[in-house]
Design a protein around this motif. Sequence first.
Motif, PDB file in Angstrom:
ATOM      1  N   ASN A 123       0.859  -1.169   0.000  1.00 24.69           N
ATOM      2  CA  ASN A 123       0.000   0.000   0.000  1.00 24.69           C
ATOM      3  C   ASN A 123       0.899   1.224   0.000  1.00 24.69           C
ATOM      4  O   ASN A 123       1.818   1.318   0.806  1.00 24.69           O
ATOM      5  CB  ASN A 123      -0.905   0.019   1.244  1.00 24.69           C
ATOM      6  N   ALA A 125       0.623   5.150   0.594  1.00 26.07           N
ATOM      7  CA  ALA A 125      -0.145   6.341   0.989  1.00 26.07           C
ATOM      8  C   ALA A 125       0.565   7.505   0.316  1.00 26.07           C
ATOM      9  O   ALA A 125       1.583   8.004   0.814  1.00 26.07           O
ATOM     10  CB  ALA A 125      -0.172   6.486   2.502  1.00 26.07           C
ATOM     11  N   THR A 146       3.632   0.622   2.771  1.00 23.37           N
ATOM     12  CA  THR A 146       3.486  -0.468   3.736  1.00 23.37           C
ATOM     13  C   THR A 146       3.429  -1.782   2.971  1.00 23.37           C
ATOM     14  O   THR A 146       2.612  -1.931   2.054  1.00 23.37           O
ATOM     15  CB  THR A 146       2.211  -0.290   4.578  1.00 23.37           C
ATOM     16  N   SER A 164       6.921  -0.928   7.070  1.00 19.38           N
ATOM     17  CA  SER A 164       6.609   0.248   6.252  1.00 19.38           C
ATOM     18  C   SER A 164       7.847   1.125   6.154  1.00 19.38           C
ATOM     19  O   SER A 164       8.803   0.960   6.927  1.00 19.38           O
ATOM     20  CB  SER A 164       5.448   1.039   6.855  1.00 19.38           C
ATOM     21  N   CYS A 273      -6.145   6.509   0.733  1.00 22.38           N
ATOM     22  CA  CYS A 273      -4.771   7.030   0.684  1.00 22.38           C
ATOM     23  C   CYS A 273      -4.161   6.957  -0.698  1.00 22.38           C
ATOM     24  O   CYS A 273      -3.006   7.319  -0.872  1.00 22.38           O
ATOM     25  CB  CYS A 273      -3.899   6.330   1.715  1.00 22.38           C
TER      26      CYS A 273
ATOM     27  N   THR B 370      -3.379   4.004   6.229  1.00 25.68           N
ATOM     28  CA  THR B 370      -3.294   2.811   5.393  1.00 25.68           C
ATOM     29  C   THR B 370      -4.480   1.885   5.640  1.00 25.68           C
ATOM     30  O   THR B 370      -5.103   1.381   4.703  1.00 25.68           O
ATOM     31  CB  THR B 370      -1.951   2.094   5.646  1.00 25.68           C
TER      32      THR B 370
END
Lengths: 410, 410
Positions: A123, A125, A146, A164, A273, B370
């Motif tokens: 992920n 952001a 992350t 992360s 995000c 997240t």
Amino acid sequence: MHWGYFSKLAEPLLAVKSGDLVTIETLTHHGGDDYDLLIKGDPGAESVYHWTSTEKNVSRRGAGPTSGILKRGSGEGLGVHLLTGPVYIDDAEPGDVLEVRILDVHTRPCRNPAHRGRTFGVNAAANWGFHYGDLIEQPAPREVVTVFDLDATGRENWAQAVHSYIWTPQTDPDGIVHPTVDYPGVVVDQSKVNKKRGVLEGVRVPVRLHFGTMGLAPSEADYVSSIPPTYTGGNIDNWRIGKSATMYYPVAVPGALFSVGDPHAAQGDSELCGTAIETSLTGLFQFILHKRDALGETILEGLDYPLLETAEEWIIHGFTFPNYLAALGPDAQLTVASHANVDAAMRDAFRKTRRFLMNTQALTEDEAITLMSVGIDFGVTQVVDGNWGVHAIVKKGLFTGRNSASGNRS
Amino acid sequence: MHWGYFSKLAEPLLAVKSGDLVTIETLTHHGGDDYDLLIKGDPGAESVYHWTSTEKNVSRRGAGPTSGILKRGSGEGLGVHLLTGPVYIDDAEPGDVLEVRILDVHTRPCRNPAHRGRTFGVNAAANWGFHYGDLIEQPAPREVVTVFDLDATGRENWAQAVHSYIWTPQTDPDGIVHPTVDYPGVVVDQSKVNKKRGVLEGVRVPVRLHFGTMGLAPSEADYVSSIPPTYTGGNIDNWRIGKSATMYYPVAVPGALFSVGDPHAAQGDSELCGTAIETSLTGLFQFILHKRDALGETILEGLDYPLLETAEEWIIHGFTFPNYLAALGPDAQLTVASHANVDAAMRDAFRKTRRFLMNTQALTEDEAITLMSVGIDFGVTQVVDGNWGVHAIVKKGLFTGRNSASGNRS
């Protein structure tokens, strides 16, 4: 694979007939965020991502310029998703509707022997996220990647975070520095980021395997950024577009030119995000062509947007602009994000749902409006893709008490 | 009952202690749309609605003026919901949190012997609806009332339409003409409307019994319109506020002053046309007072908005303005609707959810952001109540894998 755009000029990889089944591998465009876990040892992924100072296997990334002075790289990252395709559907013509059934979806296992039976996703952001200008902790702004771990065998239905890091400026093989996440496929130098362990400890994110971006080539421009969703689909980012779902798209160019990518392990409505859990997936698809003359008296009558069908629901996709390319003219791809808002997407979802109910269930306008208020749920699909989305969930169960004389066309 | 407003000046009907259970009858404010089916023969409803040229049992309807030249009637319809209450909670003080558990909800059966075991509700597609300025059929604009029939015994879980009519100007007992739905409790002269039968034929709307309006008196003004929801709750119009749900509200005035009404048989996320299926309901409620000093290290820490909890979810309510009375000043109640938009409500829902996750699950800001993107769904609560709503659904299952050392406070 083509990277970051839909294009009516793209050379089809495959031509199929209506009814054909095709297995399609898709790769996440976020593999570079952790090369070792998401790419290394996987010949397909390694080939697509291959980029040295002298070789770049997929040069164009985005619908932007490919020559002249480039700030970010070829295609300029105006569109970021790795897409597999296009698939040419025989006999498809503008005005027809292409039905795409997702018969199966599975993860792409990590090829690193240390992680047998697992796979990974990330992920980000990122700077295009809804949160980005609105952070309360320092340093601000910041972009955070992350890494998530998930079961590749299907035994566990959740993903868990591994670590992360905050994005730091990354120099690509051509010497361009990327101070933010601004160009896809840049491989992050893991020695230049600070990995934080123990993030989201014990939190299990339910797996919702789906394709964030899937659709047809629009007719309005030669190269169209993969970021804003539009009438031919694309980056809808609805997590319900997974196994057993069916999508219907209006065909805009000969052969339809279907492409799919942006695979996700999990995402919430809003994709707040900027990204989901981005991971590589493989799907089994079936293509059914509905010719223009056969659409009347079916749920596809008048369809000029991407419609999702599941066993129990129809889901109607509204956007800030139903067709931003037509609405905003030649600069549409550069300016659409500056107009993004949820209110217009809600308006579009209302209008499309009203029309759907009137066309396909033979309701009057008043019946459709009342039914929307008392029995149909509107949700925020995404607020991060330039052309924002609101969807309406029409449960088929609303109509199961009707007989055919009532005009039920389901 | 008080009609159309919350008020810190309202005389409590009942005082209870923390832990007490109270059965509360609520009446729909749309009973006048079909007096015979929704009011007639029901002594409680008849009494509340009683209004002749010489007697008006509940005179004030709304937070507006009650004397001088009145365009619509006492209270001016600035607020429309019939509310039962207030209930005074012993020892409740500003800074505390009131927990309200909805232990049971049932319909209020029609008292007309011809409809034994049935009850009725109405949907009004009204001038404050999202659709109103955007109609495609003639006459436009128009307001449409649809009467629904539903089982009062609990055996059937759906409602079905009976008939509908277009609103025509109605003259109230004081001689004021209401060209649109602009004042609550006006009894529609059924001889002056044209009933259309066979509407939504065969369509079954799933029943979702809930209270559209429920909350505490705010401190900012003496009389507060019941229409815009705010930090003390009120007209949230989330259909999940039904049986087995628990609401938490910040207490703003001594005794908390809880009121409930606006009962709904069914509603979709967005309440698009302005109302749900409005019907009368009775609920069994339990009140639990959480003193300010005991909030730390609980899910109520820092709570300054209405939070919903169900067995499986926490649901966080964002609004265009988290506290419109404070944000917009003395004219807030008159001007809030002109500012209504979904985007700001989405922003508020994001900020509140971030804080909820940080406060109650001990997440960092980055973890919260997240998680929101990959595992939390945002939906459109309503786009018709002046202060529009977006909610975030936080599934408790996300955290079931955590041990207490991870900071889980659930």
